[in-house]
Design an enzyme around this catalytic site. Structure first.
Site, mmCIF file in Angstrom:
data_model
loop_
_atom_site.group_PDB
_atom_site.id
_atom_site.type_symbol
_atom_site.label_atom_id
_atom_site.label_comp_id
_atom_site.label_asym_id
_atom_site.label_seq_id
_atom_site.Cartn_x
_atom_site.Cartn_y
_atom_site.Cartn_z
ATOM 1 N N HIS A 12 0.886 -1.173 0.000
ATOM 2 C CA HIS A 12 0.000 0.000 0.000
ATOM 3 C C HIS A 12 0.922 1.221 0.000
ATOM 4 O O HIS A 12 1.920 1.227 0.702
ATOM 5 C CB HIS A 12 -0.890 0.003 1.248
ATOM 6 C CG HIS A 12 -0.121 0.102 2.533
ATOM 7 N ND1 HIS A 12 -0.193 -0.822 3.536
ATOM 8 C CD2 HIS A 12 0.779 1.019 2.987
ATOM 9 C CE1 HIS A 12 0.602 -0.479 4.528
ATOM 10 N NE2 HIS A 12 1.208 0.629 4.231
ATOM 11 N N HIS A 192 11.010 -1.281 2.480
ATOM 12 C CA HIS A 192 11.075 0.170 2.279
ATOM 13 C C HIS A 192 11.424 0.881 3.580
ATOM 14 O O HIS A 192 11.148 0.402 4.669
ATOM 15 C CB HIS A 192 9.802 0.762 1.672
ATOM 16 C CG HIS A 192 8.516 0.653 2.444
ATOM 17 N ND1 HIS A 192 7.940 -0.539 2.819
ATOM 18 C CD2 HIS A 192 7.649 1.612 2.868
ATOM 19 C CE1 HIS A 192 6.784 -0.317 3.435
ATOM 20 N NE2 HIS A 192 6.579 0.988 3.494
ATOM 21 N N GLU A 239 6.365 -3.884 7.731
ATOM 22 C CA GLU A 239 4.955 -4.117 7.391
ATOM 23 C C GLU A 239 4.749 -5.511 6.808
ATOM 24 O O GLU A 239 3.611 -5.994 6.744
ATOM 25 C CB GLU A 239 4.468 -3.071 6.381
ATOM 26 C CG GLU A 239 4.302 -1.682 6.988
ATOM 27 C CD GLU A 239 3.885 -0.623 5.978
ATOM 28 O OE1 GLU A 239 3.503 0.472 6.394
ATOM 29 O OE2 GLU A 239 3.967 -0.880 4.746
HETATM 30 C C1 DHB Z 1 5.003 4.998 1.380
HETATM 31 C C2 DHB Z 1 4.933 3.650 1.787
HETATM 32 C C3 DHB Z 1 4.084 3.270 2.827
HETATM 33 O O1 DHB Z 1 3.971 1.997 3.288
HETATM 34 C C4 DHB Z 1 3.280 4.220 3.452
HETATM 35 O O2 DHB Z 1 2.430 3.796 4.405
HETATM 36 C C5 DHB Z 1 3.360 5.555 3.079
HETATM 37 C C6 DHB Z 1 4.226 5.936 2.046
HETATM 38 C C7 DHB Z 1 5.890 5.427 0.261
HETATM 39 O O3 DHB Z 1 6.694 4.627 -0.240
HETATM 40 O O4 DHB Z 1 5.743 6.571 -0.178
HETATM 41 FE FE FE Z 2 2.739 1.887 5.116
#
Ligand code: DHB
Ligand code: FE
Length: 281
Positions: A12, A192, A239
């Protein structure tokens, strides 16, 4: 008894909501991401689940840092979305599956999980975007049970604990006195990191190994501590715990699962995006 028919997992990212709103699905930047979804949409169109149990993490919309439950289960008849400040359009309310919520809550508390029960709960992009990606036309034709797992503020629950929670949720679904079809869904990941010195960190090798593990060795990632997972996947990559909960729930429906589809694409925003769909074998 209710039937757990399969599991879904998807990244997400708020920017996905903007891309959908602006109709950018075929733009060069977005096409490799959105191309992953039609096979899963078709599978859902054929299977016609009635209910989605959504494992996700709230990012400060319903729970802020001052009050952060480790696990929280929705028990509302309706869940409203609201502006999180990302500039993405707010989606219409989602209908809750209250009876299954209480079935899950009673099972979890009965198994000594100290959860928070939410009869009023806002849902953020992590809950709404997967539903929009899986059912892009109009409103998703399902009711939902949102289950929050804290991956935002330490201390986080361990992968082992999250796996146990997912298993208990699977058992609750199987024991639910209903003729409805249920899918479990994971929202989040994959690797990420949005902030700090390692902002932009992505670990493709680990992501792919993790996705493979979910097919035939679903407990593989429970060997890692949450700090191990931060190191391997980034501060927000944790996550992927949602994916473990989803797969643990499926493990209660049979000894193996069939992989229906997967996609992996780097990057969207700061995130390595992953998509998987499983059918109970
Ligand atoms: C991004 C990724 C995420 O899981 C989130 O909750 C908000 C932003 C991103 O990569 O921009
Ligand atoms: Fe997120």
């Amino acid at each position: 008894m209710a039937q757990l028919i399969g599991g879904l997992a998807t990244s997400h990212i708020p920017a996905i909501g903007n891309a959908i709103h602006k109709g950018l699905q075929n733009a060069p930047y977005w096409a490799p991401f959105f191309a992953g979804y039609p096979p899963v949409q078709q599978w859902l169109g054929a299977q016609k689940p009635d209910v989605v149990v959504m494992f996700y993490n709230d990012h400060g919309l319903n729970f802020f840092l001052d009050k952060m439950p480790t696990f929280a289960v929705g028990a509302a008849a309706q869940y409203n979305n609201a502006d999180e400040g990302w500039g993405i359009p707010t989606l219409p309310p989602f209908k809750g599956e209250v009876d299954l919520s209480w079935q899950i809550i009673n099972t979890l508390v009965g198994q000594d999980f100290d959860i928070v029960t939410c009869q009023d709960m806002l849902v953020d992009h992590a809950c709404t975007l997967p539903l929009k990606l899986f059912w892009p036309e109009g409103e998703a034709p399902v009711t939902i049970v949102p289950i929050n797992i804290n991956t935002v503020q330490f201390p986080l629950p361990s992968a082992k604990r999250v796996y146990a929670l997912g298993k208990a949720v699977g058992e609750a679904i199987a024991a639910w006195d209903s003729s409805k079809k249920v899918v479990v869904c994971a929202s989040g990941g994959l690797s990420h990191q949005l902030d700090g010195e390692r902002a932009g960190f992505i670990n493709k090798a680990f992501d792919l190994q993790f996705m493979d593990s979910l097919v035939s060795n679903p407990e593989w990632a429970t060997q890692f501590s949450t700090l191990d997972l931060v190191e391997k996947t980034g501060t927000q990559g944790v996550e992927l715990l949602m994916w473990l909960a989803m797969r643990a729930a499926l493990s209660t429906a049979g000894p193996s699962v069939k992989e229906v589809h997967r996609n992996y694409h780097i990057p969207i925003s700061n995130t390595a995006t992953g998509l998987m769909a499983f059918e109970v074998a």
